[in-house]
Design a protein around this motif. Structure first.
Motif, PDB file in Angstrom:
ATOM      1  N   VAL A   1      35.086 -30.252  31.680  1.00  0.00           N
ATOM      2  CA  VAL A   1      35.541 -28.911  31.313  1.00  0.00           C
ATOM      3  C   VAL A   1      35.738 -28.101  32.582  1.00  0.00           C
ATOM      4  CG1 VAL A   1      35.056 -26.866  29.927  1.00  0.00           C
ATOM      5  CG2 VAL A   1      34.188 -29.100  29.198  1.00  0.00           C
TER       6      VAL A   1
ATOM      7  N   LYS B   1      33.368 -18.385  27.481  1.00  0.00           N
ATOM      8  CA  LYS B   1      32.709 -19.671  27.208  1.00  0.00           C
ATOM      9  C   LYS B   1      33.745 -20.743  26.908  1.00  0.00           C
ATOM     10  CE  LYS B   1      28.945 -17.230  24.834  1.00  0.00           C
ATOM     11  NZ  LYS B   1      29.529 -15.879  24.890  1.00  0.00           N
ATOM     12  N   ALA B   2      33.516 -21.954  27.458  1.00  0.00           N
ATOM     13  CA  ALA B   2      34.352 -23.099  27.136  1.00  0.00           C
ATOM     14  C   ALA B   2      33.459 -24.319  27.145  1.00  0.00           C
ATOM     15  CB  ALA B   2      35.468 -23.249  28.167  1.00  0.00           C
ATOM     16  N   GLY B   3      33.548 -25.154  26.106  1.00  0.00           N
ATOM     17  CA  GLY B   3      32.656 -26.305  26.081  1.00  0.00           C
ATOM     18  C   GLY B   3      32.781 -27.116  24.817  1.00  0.00           C
TER      19      GLY B   3
ATOM     20  N   MET C   1      31.102 -28.446  21.062  1.00  0.00           N
ATOM     21  CA  MET C   1      30.291 -27.873  19.993  1.00  0.00           C
ATOM     22  C   MET C   1      30.181 -28.832  18.821  1.00  0.00           C
ATOM     23  SD  MET C   1      30.938 -24.402  17.731  1.00  0.00           S
ATOM     24  CE  MET C   1      30.711 -23.230  19.026  1.00  0.00           C
TER      25      MET C   1
ATOM     26  N   ALA D   1      25.928 -25.937  21.032  1.00  0.00           N
ATOM     27  CA  ALA D   1      27.039 -26.086  21.970  1.00  0.00           C
ATOM     28  C   ALA D   1      26.516 -26.230  23.385  1.00  0.00           C
ATOM     29  CB  ALA D   1      27.971 -24.876  21.883  1.00  0.00           C
TER      30      ALA D   1
ATOM     31  N   LEU E   1      28.185 -25.631  27.248  1.00  0.00           N
ATOM     32  CA  LEU E   1      29.372 -24.895  27.683  1.00  0.00           C
ATOM     33  C   LEU E   1      29.275 -24.436  29.131  1.00  0.00           C
ATOM     34  CD1 LEU E   1      28.617 -21.365  27.043  1.00  0.00           C
ATOM     35  CD2 LEU E   1      27.817 -22.820  25.203  1.00  0.00           C
TER      36      LEU E   1
ATOM     37  N   THR F   1      30.465 -21.136  31.608  1.00  0.00           N
ATOM     38  CA  THR F   1      30.731 -19.713  31.409  1.00  0.00           C
ATOM     39  C   THR F   1      31.454 -19.162  32.618  1.00  0.00           C
ATOM     40  OG1 THR F   1      28.619 -19.160  32.393  1.00  0.00           O
ATOM     41  CG2 THR F   1      28.667 -19.393  29.993  1.00  0.00           C
TER      42      THR F   1
ATOM     43  N   VAL G   1      26.387 -23.376  33.561  1.00  0.00           N
ATOM     44  CA  VAL G   1      26.385 -24.205  32.351  1.00  0.00           C
ATOM     45  C   VAL G   1      25.218 -23.758  31.475  1.00  0.00           C
ATOM     46  CG1 VAL G   1      26.132 -26.556  31.478  1.00  0.00           C
ATOM     47  CG2 VAL G   1      27.433 -26.136  33.572  1.00  0.00           C
TER      48      VAL G   1
ATOM     49  N   LEU H   1      30.447 -32.387  30.527  1.00  0.00           N
ATOM     50  CA  LEU H   1      29.484 -31.990  29.489  1.00  0.00           C
ATOM     51  C   LEU H   1      29.432 -33.086  28.439  1.00  0.00           C
ATOM     52  CD1 LEU H   1      30.578 -28.263  28.960  1.00  0.00           C
ATOM     53  CD2 LEU H   1      28.759 -29.115  30.457  1.00  0.00           C
TER      54      LEU H   1
ATOM     55  N   LEU I   1      35.987 -29.229  20.858  1.00  0.00           N
ATOM     56  CA  LEU I   1      36.102 -28.379  22.044  1.00  0.00           C
ATOM     57  C   LEU I   1      36.279 -26.941  21.594  1.00  0.00           C
ATOM     58  CD1 LEU I   1      39.103 -30.471  23.413  1.00  0.00           C
ATOM     59  CD2 LEU I   1      36.676 -31.116  23.488  1.00  0.00           C
TER      60      LEU I   1
ATOM     61  N   VAL J   1      36.748 -22.597  22.959  1.00  0.00           N
ATOM     62  CA  VAL J   1      36.893 -21.582  24.006  1.00  0.00           C
ATOM     63  C   VAL J   1      36.840 -20.228  23.327  1.00  0.00           C
ATOM     64  CG1 VAL J   1      38.458 -20.509  25.675  1.00  0.00           C
ATOM     65  CG2 VAL J   1      38.242 -23.000  25.604  1.00  0.00           C
TER      66      VAL J   1
END
Lengths: 238, 494
Positions: free
Chosen positions: B84, B110-112, B114, B127, B129, B131, B136, B156, B195, B197
């Motif tokens: 990510v 936030k991206a990750g 889940m 989740a 993620l 930031t 992380v 991740l 995924l 976001v």
């Protein structure tokens, strides 16, 4: 049959000596007068008997027991110390009712002493509106609530009208004749002369005479003369 | 016997019972008055609409749950791994000029990866993620948050094993570090994995020289690239929690995902956390407690002082020559009647005022039922302890006016001064830790969490102590006041 035994009470309030070895015994069966100039220590002695002030030395007991040790102490000793010690918006009857609760007595006993004190009607009014005489009657009712063998009364004649004085005299005499120990502090020598069989004269925190009323009258002609002679030259308030 | 005598003493002074009734009525009256005067409306673009109630999580709390989710079904146990990175985004009209849309990422974008129990907002999830600037994290349950590597680009991995979800992070895709395992109770056999976001509002906080602060919020969007996804394929895109409304930026840059050469780029806007702004906190209908406390304090103080003012204490102690027991019995009576008044006040105000608010289309933030019970019972206990404290101070000082002033200054004044920013924030926070007013923390229905991107200071209505700790502070003050009064009574009755 309960006697009041006061033995060597001493108390200082700051620099002034309030009690200086106060010692006497009050026996049942008659009224005992408790007389002396203002500040002689009468009220302080009465407060110590019911545990409201702590002595620096000495003891005060009722039938051999300290007041504060007694469960339901008002069943052992009734006291009229301050007729104004009331909440003004609580009725006289409710004042007696909380006292009854504290001694585990029923409300029926409250109504008995209210009528005995002549307050059956006034009892439901707020005590704040009572005259001094009515407050004295309520105080006596409170003292009688537990039907105690010992009664302590501080200036019970104050504020009473003539009919009230007669009522109080007869009441106290009757209570003593039932076998109670009755200690009455007063400045009214003529009242005591008619009512009391024994008198304790105090000054400057100690007993200066402890004698039968008849003996004092025999010696000094009247109780008043005896009092004035005995307390002559003894200042009350120091 | 002493307790019965003191109870009879209390109930035979008509003004005292009336004072307590007044306290309860003030709480109820002000609560209902506030309920009728609140209105709430929301803008959807330029259109004014009734505010939608925020979604609730499995424990009943109002939550924000809005993000772009690129997902597929996972039957039984399994895992997902991805690299990510390339976290990027858009911030609309930030200071100083407030006149342009700029490129940028807010700290809690936030991206990750889940795992979620479906795509309904509020459903359970866990989740892992990256930031914008908090590294992380592993997050779950809308409030749980654990930090891991301090990087903005990472490998991740998220695995499901029964109800246990484990998150891992790696800087190079070779050496992995386990972040933690969280348990999602009663997770069904099939869940959604994928995924995501999202990007919360960008905030700027302007400190007000007169105290307090002004918060400005602006819409933001984030994008991130997911590569080396394993296993890959079979994706569906869901806009979890989105309404039909799109911002001007979204009309040309819609939320969703694009795929090119094995790299999936996801764009999203929103927040995953507790909702504190989408409605009114339920304890707001109990603000009348501040005013209701005043008659209660007066009555409780008088229960202590009248004994001395009318020299009744001699009669009391001649009847019951046990100062400590008399003091305890009085405190118990005052505490019990204050508790009763508090229960009535809260028991009427909460249901009536919240019903009035709902009828007014005002959204009330949902809380879990244990929290609701804590706010309701805790407020009643607060009133009970306030009564005991006021009795103790009255009995200690033996004079009504100084005692009422002292109790009011210690109990009622600090929260008002702190929340209205009359005092510097630090002073206010310390007052709400040390004075009996700390007890108002028991009414806090939404707690502060550091990962929620908004100020959560005393001036924002957040108390510095946890609820029961705050109530304990008042309990200790009450105990100390009664103990000191008892000590003084034993030394001298009049």
């Amino acid at each position: 049959m309960t006697t009041i035994e006061v033995n060597g009470l001493r108390k200082r309030f700051g620099p002034s000596v309030a009690l200086d070895g106060m010692t006497f015994v009050v026996r049942p069966g008659h009224v005992t007068g408790f007389v002396g100039p203002n500040g002689a220590g009468k009220s302080t002695t009465l407060r110590m008997i019911v545990g409201l002030d702590r002595p620096d030395a000495g003891t005060a007991t009722l039938g051999g027991h300290r007041y504060a040790e007694l469960p339901c102490p008002m069943r052992h000793s009734g006291a009229l110390l301050d007729p104004h010690a009331l909440h003004p918006s609580r009725s006289g009857r409710n004042h007696l009712r909380w006292l009854a609760r504290s001694q585990d007595l029923p409300d029926s006993r409250v109504d008995e002493v209210l009528s005995q004190a002549g307050l059956a009607a006034a009892g439901r009014r707020a005590a704040g509106g009572y005259s001094l005489g009515m407050r004295q009657r309520l105080g006596v009712a409170a003292a009688l609530l537990g039907d105690p063998p010992v009664l302590l009364l501080d200036e019970p004649f104050n504020g009473l009208d003539p009919a009230g004085i007669v009522w109080m005299r007869d009441l106290l005499r009757g209570l003593a004749e039932d076998g109670r120990s009755v200690l009455v502090s007063s400045h009214l020598m003529s009242e005591l002369q008619d009512m009391a069989a024994h008198v304790i004269v105090v000054a400057q925190g100690r007993v200066i005479a402890d004698a039968g009323v008849d003996d004092l009258i025999g010696e000094y002609a009247s109780l008043e003369a005896a009092y004035l002679e005995l307390t002559a030259g003894v200042g009350g308030i120091r | 016997m002493i307790l019965r005598a003191e109870w009879l003493k209390f109930r035979t002074v008509r003004g005292w019972a009336a004072g307590l009734a007044a306290a309860a009525l003030i709480v109820i009256g002000l609560g209902c008055l506030a309920a009728t005067s609140v209105t709430m409306s929301c803008m959807e673009g330029t259109r004014e609409v009734d505010c939608p109630a925020p979604p609730t999580d499995s424990s009943g709390r109002s939550v924000s749950d809005r993000f772009t989710f690129v997902h597929r079904a996972l039957d039984g146990d399994g895992s997902i791994t991805a690299k990510v990175g390339h976290l990027d985004g858009t911030i609309t009209y930030p200071p100083p000029g407030h006149d342009e849309i700029v490129r940028g990422v807010v700290p809690w974008a936030k991206a990750g990866l889940m795992v979620k129990d479906g795509t309904e907002p509020g459903a359970d999830y866990a989740a892992v993620l990256v930031t914008g600037s908090h590294g992380v994290r592993m997050q779950s349950g809308f409030t749980h948050d654990k930090a891991s590597l301090p990087v903005r680009e990472a490998w991740l991995r998220l695995t499901r094993d029964g109800d246990d979800i484990t998150g891992y992070a790696s800087a190079d895709g070779a050496t992995w570090q386990k972040i933690e395992t969280v348990r999602l109770d009663d997770l069904p056999p099939t869940v959604q994995i994928g995924l995501f976001v999202t990007s919360p509002n960008g905030l700027t906080v302007e400190e007000n020289p007169q105290g307090g602060h002004a918060v400005q919020a602006r819409w933001t969007q984030a994008t991130a690239q997911f590569s080396r996804i394993s296993p890959a394929g079979g994706w569906t895109s869901s806009l979890v929690g989105y309404s039909d409304y799109r911002t001007t930026w979204e009309q040309t840059h819609p939320p969703g995902h694009t795929e090119a050469g094995g790299v999936i780029t996801v764009a999203g806007a929103g927040e995953i956390g507790l909702d504190t702004e989408g409605g009114m906190a339920v304890e707001r209908v109990l603000t009348g407690v501040f005013a209701g406390l005043l008659p209660l304090i007066v009555v409780a103080v008088l229960c202590g002082t009248t004994e001395f003012r009318h020299r009744m204490i001699s009669t009391t102690l001649a009847a019951m020559p046990h100062p400590a027991r008399v003091s305890a019995a009085k405190a118990a009576v005052v505490g019990a009647v204050s508790l009763a008044a508090g229960l009535v006040a809260v028991g009427v105000t909460l249901p009536v005022a919240t019903r009035m608010l709902r009828a007014n289309a005002v959204v009330i933030l949902s809380v879990s039922w244990p929290t609701m019970l804590r706010v309701a019972l805790g407020t009643a206990v607060l009133l009970a302890l306030a009564g005991v404290f006021a009795y103790g101070v009255g009995s200690l000082l033996r004079r009504a006016v100084p005692a009422v002033l002292a109790v009011t200054a210690l109990l009622v004044a600090p929260p008002i001064l702190a929340v209205t920013s009359v005092l510097p924030a630090d002073v206010g926070a310390w007052l709400l830790r040390l004075t009996p007013a700390a007890a108002f923390a028991i009414q806090q229905s939404v707690a502060a969490y550091p990962q929620l991107s908004r100020p959560q200071t005393v001036a924002d209505g957040y108390f510095p102590l946890p609820p029961w700790a705050g109530l304990t502070v008042l309990a200790l003050w009450a105990l100390a006041a009664v103990a000191a009064a008892t000590w003084r009574l034993r030394r001298s009755a009049a």
